[in-house]
Design an enzyme around this catalytic site. Structure first.
Site, PDB file in Angstrom:
ATOM      1  N   THR A 230      -0.442   1.180   7.018  1.00  0.00           N
ATOM      2  CA  THR A 230      -0.218   0.039   6.134  1.00  0.00           C
ATOM      3  C   THR A 230      -0.027  -1.216   6.973  1.00  0.00           C
ATOM      4  OG1 THR A 230       1.239  -0.980   4.505  1.00  0.00           O
ATOM      5  CG2 THR A 230       2.252   0.651   5.958  1.00  0.00           C
TER       6      THR A 230
ATOM      7  N   THR B 293      -2.001  -5.290   8.051  1.00  0.00           N
ATOM      8  CA  THR B 293      -3.172  -6.155   8.021  1.00  0.00           C
ATOM      9  C   THR B 293      -4.416  -5.319   8.311  1.00  0.00           C
ATOM     10  OG1 THR B 293      -1.794  -7.953   8.821  1.00  0.00           O
ATOM     11  CG2 THR B 293      -4.173  -8.278   8.953  1.00  0.00           C
TER      12      THR B 293
ATOM     13  N   THR C  37       0.820  -1.202   0.000  1.00  0.00           N
ATOM     14  CA  THR C  37       0.000   0.000   0.000  1.00  0.00           C
ATOM     15  C   THR C  37       0.861   1.262   0.000  1.00  0.00           C
ATOM     16  OG1 THR C  37      -1.796  -1.103   1.126  1.00  0.00           O
ATOM     17  CG2 THR C  37      -1.642   1.246   1.492  1.00  0.00           C
TER      18      THR C  37
HETATM   19  N1  ASP Z   1      -3.796  -2.226   4.714  1.00  0.00           N
HETATM   20  C1  ASP Z   1      -4.008  -2.803   3.401  1.00  0.00           C
HETATM   21  C2  ASP Z   1      -5.229  -3.684   3.437  1.00  0.00           C
HETATM   22  O1  ASP Z   1      -5.425  -4.382   4.410  1.00  0.00           O
HETATM   23  C3  ASP Z   1      -2.856  -3.593   2.927  1.00  0.00           C
HETATM   24  C4  ASP Z   1      -1.537  -2.867   2.964  1.00  0.00           C
HETATM   25  O2  ASP Z   1      -1.303  -2.037   3.831  1.00  0.00           O
HETATM   26  O3  ASP Z   1      -0.690  -3.138   2.107  1.00  0.00           O
HETATM   27  O4  ASP Z   1      -5.936  -3.727   2.467  1.00  0.00           O
END
Ligand code: ASP
Length: 343
Positions: A255, A257, A204
């Site tokens: 960014t 989970t 992300t």
């Molecule tokens: N936070 C994002 C999600 O869960 C993923 C990421 O940070 O790369 O969609």
């Protein structure tokens, strides 16, 4: 008045208030398990692209640009770069499709805009901004968001625009293990030089900015997580989880989970701790990232109303960069105290 706040609580008062910060920017390109054994050329691609994005934001801020414009333009640059899991180069769902999420927030007035599960919007951050500025709503999802894009004149593309072979391979590995978040494969013999950073790394992108007028803004854009069930929405378009900005406290982009960041309202919680307790940005962010989340969940970047920058994570790494009006300019991947590139 804008002063450099204490990055560490044990800084002396003279250090704390020595330098006035007129503008500041922090950005990330995802947190997660990022092997230190990554191919040096690939590592350089990340360092160079982060530095390019940081310099775009820094120069716009130096020229007096508005915080929202900086957030949008820097996120767009990263969305267009296939290295990152946002826009072109986004990860794939279990249905081999691309579903993109994004949000943006204006710290002046708590205006916010977000889109979830869009499949044909080239730059979701721009659509999120249109939602904020040209609708009475905050969050549009799916088909309604795509139609809103047409009305707003926001560019749409075929799904193939987002496709990269790297992400397809990543999906195949994820499926083999029946996982959404994968165990990291440190194999130095891997045929795929990107594999060491793809498995269990969240790509992300996010930007947080303080502009010369004292306004804060933040934005986040993502393809989500590899092998996510189609229809799953993470934290990135959720105001208060993936993105938050309030001129009274700070601007944050998350960014990691997404489910954990939603449960803990991470971005809002950091701003709230600052506002309610008077904690510094780094103190507030450490409480949330290290005491509330579990190790490996991810991290945040943020900028406070005084120009303090925080880049805090509990994963093995986080692609990130920070710059301000006092000449700070650094890009880093692993330890909180290192810089891969600076000037
Ligand atoms: N936070 C994002 C999600 O869960 C993923 C990421 O940070 O790369 O969609």
């Amino acid at each position: 008045m804008l002063f450099t706040a204490c990055a560490e609580s044990n800084q002396s008062d003279s250090e704390t208030f020595a330098e006035r910060v007129e503008y500041a920017i922090a950005l990330h390109g995802g947190a997660g398990v990022i092997s230190r054994d990554i191919d040096p050329e690939i590592k350089q691609q990340y360092v160079d692209s982060l530095a390019e994005a940081l310099e775009l934001g820094r120069s716009m801020l130096a020229d007096g640009a508005d915080a929202l414009d900086v957030v949008e333009q820097v996120v767009r640059l990263l969305e267009d770069n296939p290295l990152y899991n946002a826009g072109r180069g986004a990860v794939m769902t279990n249905a081999e499709t691309f579903e993109l999420d994004a949000s943006i927030m204006d710290g002046r007035n708590l205006a916010a805009g977000a889109v979830a599960g869009v499949t044909t919007v080239k730059n979701p951050i721009t659509l999120a901004r249109h939602v904020m500025e040209n609708s009475r709503h905050v969050l549009f999802a799916g088909e309604g968001a795509e139609r809103f894009a047409d009305g707003a004149g926001v560019e749409r593309v075929e799904q193939s625009w987002f496709y990269t072979e790297r992400r397809h391979q990543q999906l195949i590995r994820a499926r083999e293990r029946d996982e959404v978040t994968l165990d990291h494969d440190d194999s130095a013999q891997s045929m795929n030089p990107y594999q060491a950073i793809d498995d269990n790394k969240y790509g992300t992108v996010g930007v947080a900015v303080l502009d010369r007028n004292g306004n804060l803004a933040a934005g986040t854009s993502t393809g989500g997580m590899t092998n996510k069930r189609f229809g799953r929405v993470g934290d990135s378009p959720i105001v208060g989880a993936g993105t938050y900005a309030n001129n009274k406290s700070c601007a944050i982009s998350s960014t990691g989970t997404g489910e954990e960041f939603i449960r803990h309202a991470v971005a809002f919680q950091i701003c709230a701790i600052m506002e309610y307790t008077g904690a510094s940005l780094n103190e507030a962010a450490r409480i949330v990232i290290h005491d509330k989340l579990q190790p490996g969940d991810g991290g945040i970047i943020g900028v406070s109303h005084t120009g303090e920058i925080a880049m805090i994570f509990n994963s093995r790494g986080m692609f990130r960069g920070a710059a301000d009006s006092n000449g700070r300019f650094e890009v880093a991947i692993w330890d909180e105290n290192e810089a891969e590139a600076s000037r």
